[in-house]
Design an enzyme around this catalytic site. Structure first.
Site, PDB file in Angstrom:
ATOM      1  CD  GLU A 183     -15.149  13.693  -4.335  1.00  0.00           C
ATOM      2  OE1 GLU A 183     -15.246  12.550  -4.706  1.00  0.00           O
ATOM      3  OE2 GLU A 183     -14.043  13.785  -3.432  1.00  0.00           O
ATOM      4  CD  GLU A 222     -11.292  15.947   0.969  1.00  0.00           C
ATOM      5  OE1 GLU A 222     -10.637  15.058   0.043  1.00  0.00           O
ATOM      6  OE2 GLU A 222     -12.429  15.859   1.010  1.00  0.00           O
TER       7      GLU A 222
HETATM    8  O1  G3I Z   1     -13.708  -0.018   6.976  1.00  0.00           O
HETATM    9  C1  G3I Z   1     -13.165  -0.956   6.078  1.00  0.00           C
HETATM   10  C2  G3I Z   1     -12.786  -2.185   6.728  1.00  0.00           C
HETATM   11  O2  G3I Z   1     -13.705  -2.755   7.596  1.00  0.00           O
HETATM   12  C3  G3I Z   1     -12.059  -3.245   5.885  1.00  0.00           C
HETATM   13  O3  G3I Z   1     -11.448  -4.243   6.639  1.00  0.00           O
HETATM   14  C4  G3I Z   1     -11.032  -2.328   5.147  1.00  0.00           C
HETATM   15  C5  G3I Z   1     -10.364  -3.149   3.914  1.00  0.00           C
HETATM   16  O4  G3I Z   1     -11.181  -3.587   3.059  1.00  0.00           O
HETATM   17  O5  G3I Z   1     -11.632  -1.201   4.386  1.00  0.00           O
HETATM   18  C6  G3I Z   1     -12.196  -0.471   5.267  1.00  0.00           C
HETATM   19  O6  G3I Z   1     -12.857   0.528   4.387  1.00  0.00           O
HETATM   20  C7  G3I Z   1     -11.625   1.494   3.874  1.00  0.00           C
HETATM   21  C8  G3I Z   1     -12.102   3.074   4.288  1.00  0.00           C
HETATM   22  O7  G3I Z   1     -11.282   3.962   3.751  1.00  0.00           O
HETATM   23  C9  G3I Z   1     -11.865   3.158   5.769  1.00  0.00           C
HETATM   24  O8  G3I Z   1     -10.679   2.672   6.089  1.00  0.00           O
HETATM   25  C10 G3I Z   1     -12.166   1.430   2.318  1.00  0.00           C
HETATM   26  O9  G3I Z   1     -11.746   0.093   1.790  1.00  0.00           O
HETATM   27  C11 G3I Z   1     -11.161   2.691   1.528  1.00  0.00           C
HETATM   28  O10 G3I Z   1     -11.562   2.566   0.128  1.00  0.00           O
HETATM   29  C12 G3I Z   1     -11.601   3.683   2.130  1.00  0.00           C
HETATM   30  O11 G3I Z   1     -10.736   4.544   1.500  1.00  0.00           O
HETATM   31  C13 G3I Z   1     -11.132   6.047   1.789  1.00  0.00           C
HETATM   32  C14 G3I Z   1     -11.304   6.968   0.528  1.00  0.00           C
HETATM   33  O12 G3I Z   1     -11.676   8.182   0.976  1.00  0.00           O
HETATM   34  C15 G3I Z   1     -12.782   6.159  -0.118  1.00  0.00           C
HETATM   35  O13 G3I Z   1     -13.046   6.918  -1.349  1.00  0.00           O
HETATM   36  C16 G3I Z   1      -9.618   6.859   2.301  1.00  0.00           C
HETATM   37  O14 G3I Z   1      -9.326   6.518   3.603  1.00  0.00           O
HETATM   38  C17 G3I Z   1     -10.051   8.422   2.381  1.00  0.00           C
HETATM   39  O15 G3I Z   1      -8.945   9.047   2.889  1.00  0.00           O
HETATM   40  C18 G3I Z   1     -10.634   8.873   0.897  1.00  0.00           C
HETATM   41  O16 G3I Z   1     -10.746  10.261   1.384  1.00  0.00           O
HETATM   42  C19 G3I Z   1     -11.715  10.887   0.388  1.00  0.00           C
HETATM   43  C20 G3I Z   1     -12.544  12.026   0.759  1.00  0.00           C
HETATM   44  O17 G3I Z   1     -13.318  11.476   1.757  1.00  0.00           O
HETATM   45  C21 G3I Z   1     -13.187  12.860  -0.340  1.00  0.00           C
HETATM   46  N1  G3I Z   1     -12.266  13.300  -1.130  1.00  0.00           N
HETATM   47  C22 G3I Z   1     -11.507  12.335  -1.830  1.00  0.00           C
HETATM   48  C23 G3I Z   1     -10.570  11.694  -0.757  1.00  0.00           C
HETATM   49  C24 G3I Z   1      -9.656  10.747  -1.452  1.00  0.00           C
HETATM   50  O18 G3I Z   1     -10.097   9.781  -1.953  1.00  0.00           O
END
Ligand code: G3I
Length: 362
Positions: A150, A255
């Site tokens: 990205e 994805e």
């Molecule tokens: O690990 C923490 C945990 O310790 C905490 O308790 C919890 C609640 O706040 O958050 C956890 O982190 C989360 C992380 O996923 C792991 O689960 C983040 O808040 C959350 O924002 C994060 O979201 C991920 C997102 O990328 C972040 O941008 C999604 O799971 C994931 O599916 C998504 O994937 C991205 C690709 O990597 C790149 N392309 C876009 C795609 C969708 O955004």
């Protein structure tokens, strides 16, 4: 009988159920993004569905820098090691997501002790160290990496990430150079979303050309494939995939998911949209909190079938289709405030109609 012949041709035991990996076995690998619970194999029913349907995988989060390299002198390999072991134990090919990305970036990565941008030389050193350490650990096991993710905006301009701010667009060839030096046999990808936007498409073509002109390895471009019921146009998506492939690289759909909800953009007239859909305006954020209406579900399955049939038609350039999550409740797109139905399996792990279409009718 045809299912049996397909089964035999794909090397499956007679009478064993066909999965997506068998249905598309002649076309491309079929992968799934794995979350922590799935990697830890906490649920046997989930594990069985993964084993039946997938021969590739990506980690949803555990290989991102914030997870694996939380401090400059600290790596946390535990879950990432489990991810690679999980795949190896199941005959699933593991892919790596993601080495250089502005989001979920370790907070220390691009700043000094005062929180100011580090110098170009320091950032290059940190990029090289991160890429080299992570890729070396999984050398010969992770088959390909999203090296940069990205970097380009919808209009084709460079994203103003810390990497771009400090190094300009040079950070991209540098990342690919470091990755190739770390593991010369590993496949290297540029990955992005919204690849149907003309501006991004033009810049991707330019980027692939630049990398190749410099003699840098790039094996494929990742079209993330996050889509909805009214975007992208399937013909544009196909046209742009083929134009990128004409640059001499493969295509990975990295994805894929498809929101089943009405697309609400910032400029959308929500009231008019709500009226056209017969949804109360106050419910537009979460229009289908309990279940998807039959009619919408049928439209969703048909649109998914159209895209996967198009992917099959382009299997000469598509190497892998990776689904960004296993079942609806594990999708990043579905939250308690806005329930979505974007994946191929229902919350209870039953396959959606489009999965049955491709696995039973074969
Ligand atoms: O690990 C923490 C945990 O310790 C905490 O308790 C919890 C609640 O706040 O958050 C956890 O982190 C989360 C992380 O996923 C792991 O689960 C983040 O808040 C959350 O924002 C994060 O979201 C991920 C997102 O990328 C972040 O941008 C999604 O799971 C994931 O599916 C998504 O994937 C991205 C690709 O990597 C790149 N392309 C876009 C795609 C969708 O955004």
């Amino acid at each position: 009988m045809l299912v049996l012949l397909l089964a035999i041709s794909c090397g499956r035991k007679e009478n064993s159920p066909a999965g997506l990996k068998d249905a598309f076995g002649e076309d491309f690998l079929v992968g799934v993004a794995l979350n922590e619970g799935q990697i830890r194999a906490l649920d046997s029913a989930t594990d069985s569905v993964i084993r039946l349907h997938f021969n590739a995988a990506e980690p949803e989060n555990c290989l991102k820098s914030e997870a694996i390299h939380p401090e400059e002198d600290t790596y946390d390999w535990e879950l990432a090691d489990k991810y690679v072991d999980f795949c190896t134990e199941r005959g699933i090919t593991p892919y790596g997501h993601v080495l250089i990305w502005h989001s979920q970036l370790s907070p220390w990565f691009a700043v000094d002790e005062n929180g100011n941008d580090v110098s170009p030389e320091v950032l290059k050193q940190r990029m090289k160290e991160h890429i080299t350490t992570v890729m070396t650990r999984y050398k010969g096991r992770i088959k390909g990496w999203d090296v940069v993710n990205e970097a380009i905006e919808d209009d084709g301009s460079w994203r103003q990430s810390p990497f771009y701010r400090i190094l300009g667009e040079e950070y991209i060839p540098l990342a690919f150079q470091y990755a190739h030096e770390a593991d010369p046999d590993c496949e290297l990808y540029y990955n992005d979303y919204g690849m149907h936007h003309e501006g991004r498409h033009r810049r991707v073509l330019e980027l692939v050309g630049m990398l190749k002109d410099r003699g840098l390895r790039i094996d494929a471009v990742g079209f993330q494939g996050h889509m909805g019921m009214d975007y992208p146009d399937i013909d544009i998506f196909e046209k742009y995939m083929r134009e990128v492939a004409d640059m001499g690289v493969g295509i990975c759909i990295t994805e894929w998911d498809m929101s089943a909800l009405p697309t609400i953009t910032s400029s959308a007239d929500v009231a008019t949209l709500a009226q056209s859909l017969g949804i109360a305006p106050e419910n537009m954020l979460n229009p289908y909190p309990d279940a998807l209406p039959e009619e919408i579900s049928a439209q969703w399955n048909k649109r998914v079938e159209d895209f996967f049939s198009m992917f099959r038609r382009n299997s000469d350039i598509i190497r892998r289709v990776n689904i960004w999550g296993l079942n609806d409740s594990s999708s990043w797109k579905s939250t308690p405030r806005r329930r979505d139905y974007p994946l191929l399996f229902n919350d209870d792990l039953t396959p959606k109609d489009v999965v049955k279409h491709f696995t039973i009718s074969e």
